[in-house]
Motif scaffolding. Structure first.
Motif, PDB file in Angstrom:
ATOM      1  N   UNK A 220      -0.539   7.323 -16.331  1.00 52.74           N
ATOM      2  CA  UNK A 220      -1.075   8.442 -15.569  1.00 52.74           C
ATOM      3  C   UNK A 220      -0.799   9.748 -16.302  1.00 52.74           C
ATOM      4  N   UNK A 221      -1.700  10.712 -16.118  1.00 48.28           N
ATOM      5  CA  UNK A 221      -1.586  11.973 -16.855  1.00 48.28           C
ATOM      6  C   UNK A 221      -0.292  12.719 -16.558  1.00 48.28           C
TER       7      UNK A 221
ATOM      8  N   UNK B  79       1.048   8.294 -27.736  1.00 52.07           N
ATOM      9  CA  UNK B  79       1.269   6.886 -27.412  1.00 52.07           C
ATOM     10  C   UNK B  79       0.317   6.384 -26.331  1.00 52.07           C
ATOM     11  N   UNK B  80      -0.139   7.298 -25.482  1.00 47.81           N
ATOM     12  CA  UNK B  80      -1.050   6.936 -24.393  1.00 47.81           C
ATOM     13  C   UNK B  80      -2.488   7.068 -24.895  1.00 47.81           C
ATOM     14  N   UNK B  81      -3.215   5.970 -24.832  1.00 43.98           N
ATOM     15  CA  UNK B  81      -4.604   5.965 -25.286  1.00 43.98           C
ATOM     16  C   UNK B  81      -5.583   6.288 -24.169  1.00 43.98           C
ATOM     17  N   UNK B  82      -5.203   5.968 -22.944  1.00 42.09           N
ATOM     18  CA  UNK B  82      -6.141   6.076 -21.819  1.00 42.09           C
ATOM     19  C   UNK B  82      -5.381   6.517 -20.583  1.00 42.09           C
ATOM     20  N   UNK B  83      -5.864   7.599 -19.950  1.00 35.27           N
ATOM     21  CA  UNK B  83      -5.220   8.122 -18.749  1.00 35.27           C
ATOM     22  C   UNK B  83      -5.760   7.401 -17.516  1.00 35.27           C
ATOM     23  N   UNK B  84      -4.855   7.049 -16.621  1.00 31.70           N
ATOM     24  CA  UNK B  84      -5.207   6.370 -15.381  1.00 31.70           C
ATOM     25  C   UNK B  84      -5.534   7.396 -14.305  1.00 31.70           C
ATOM     26  N   UNK B  85      -6.537   7.082 -13.494  1.00 33.25           N
ATOM     27  CA  UNK B  85      -6.929   7.959 -12.390  1.00 33.25           C
ATOM     28  C   UNK B  85      -6.702   7.249 -11.068  1.00 33.25           C
ATOM     29  N   UNK B  86      -6.199   7.979 -10.107  1.00 33.61           N
ATOM     30  CA  UNK B  86      -5.949   7.414  -8.785  1.00 33.61           C
ATOM     31  C   UNK B  86      -7.234   6.828  -8.205  1.00 33.61           C
TER      32      UNK B  86
ATOM     33  N   UNK C 228      -6.698  -2.191  -9.354  1.00 36.16           N
ATOM     34  CA  UNK C 228      -6.861  -0.846  -8.810  1.00 36.16           C
ATOM     35  C   UNK C 228      -5.600  -0.020  -9.017  1.00 36.16           C
ATOM     36  N   UNK C 229      -5.783   1.204  -9.486  1.00 34.27           N
ATOM     37  CA  UNK C 229      -4.688   2.136  -9.749  1.00 34.27           C
ATOM     38  C   UNK C 229      -4.415   2.949  -8.489  1.00 34.27           C
ATOM     39  N   UNK C 230      -3.147   3.007  -8.086  1.00 28.47           N
ATOM     40  CA  UNK C 230      -2.746   3.787  -6.910  1.00 28.47           C
ATOM     41  C   UNK C 230      -1.660   4.764  -7.360  1.00 28.47           C
ATOM     42  N   UNK C 231      -1.984   6.051  -7.384  1.00 32.27           N
ATOM     43  CA  UNK C 231      -1.014   7.068  -7.803  1.00 32.27           C
ATOM     44  C   UNK C 231       0.013   7.243  -6.687  1.00 32.27           C
ATOM     45  N   UNK C 232       1.277   6.972  -7.001  1.00 29.80           N
ATOM     46  CA  UNK C 232       2.356   7.005  -6.002  1.00 29.80           C
ATOM     47  C   UNK C 232       3.505   7.876  -6.515  1.00 29.80           C
TER      48      UNK C 232
END
Length: 234
Positions: A82-83, A129-136, A147-151
């Protein structure tokens, strides 16, 4: 779920795979990669290529093994995070909970090659190191849908991952498993406990049958009510 014994601590990285590729969620402490690879081999899937690594958050026991999974040359796995934790994972800002002195104590007993890899990855990075940012709320096309859940709360960029086909939640450190029950996150390692408990409310919307906690392992049975009770502590 893999059970990785790190001295007095046991952690549970998770693999998801099909016949063509494998995804690893979290990488253990620095120096953990050989043990994780051996556990994958023992699970009978050691020949499947590692295509991606998803980091649930920036804590060292989750990202420390990353450098040994990323080759200097050749095809490297795609690293997701995550960003809000990406800068710490990229080494462009300090990790939230690890002082330089504590980090040195983790690295000192390790072989020189492992220390050098860690330093080159996190302390003096040559590239992100992070290639791809995850979105909630996004669903990754991984193992039938993840499914990504920002917690946030345990760290700013903490995420849980919901595997739709198996109705399994990879909880990271959003919760602990203890004595067969779900517990809230570790208070001593959670700077914003109220926010962390508030984040648990997002999980109630999912049809969860199994929870994998990084600390404590697998919990099954009545998990939604347990999660609702934890969130209700607010």
């Amino acid at each position: 779920m893999l059970e990785l014994h790190l001295g007095p601590m046991t952690v549970c990285p998770t693999i998801l795979y099909d016949k063509d590729s494998m995804v690893l969620a979290d990488t253990g402490m620095p120096g953990s990669a050989p043990a994780i690879r051996e556990l994958i081999r023992q699970a009978g899937v050691g020949e499947i290529p590692l295509s991606s690594i998803i980091l649930t958050h920036q804590d060292i026991d989750h990202i420390g093994g990353l450098p040994e999974f990323v080759p200097v040359e050749g095809q490297a796995p795609i690293v997701y995070a995550h960003k809000d934790d990406a800068d710490a994972i990229n080494g462009t800002e300090p990790m939230l909970k690890v002082t330089p002195e504590r980090l040195a104590s983790f690295l000192q007993p390790l072989p020189e090659t492992v220390r050098m890899l860690f330093e080159r990855t996190f302390l003096h990075p040559l590239r992100p190191n992070v290639d791809r940012l995850l979105a909630d709320g996004e669903t990754l096309p991984i193992a039938g849908g993840l499914t990504v859940i920002h917690t946030p709360g345990h760290t700013p960029g903490h995420v849980c991952l919901y595997h739709q086909p198996s109705k399994t939640l990879i909880a990271g450190d959003a919760m602990l498993a203890m004595d067969g029950k779900l517990k809230g996150p570790n208070p001593s390692a959670t700077p914003h406990m109220e926010q962390a408990l508030q984040s648990l409310k997002k999980l109630i919307a999912f049809d969860i049958e199994t929870v994998i906690c990084y600390h404590g392992g697998r919990i099954q049975g009545d998990v939604t009510n347990q999660i609702a009770a934890l969130a209700g502590q607010l």
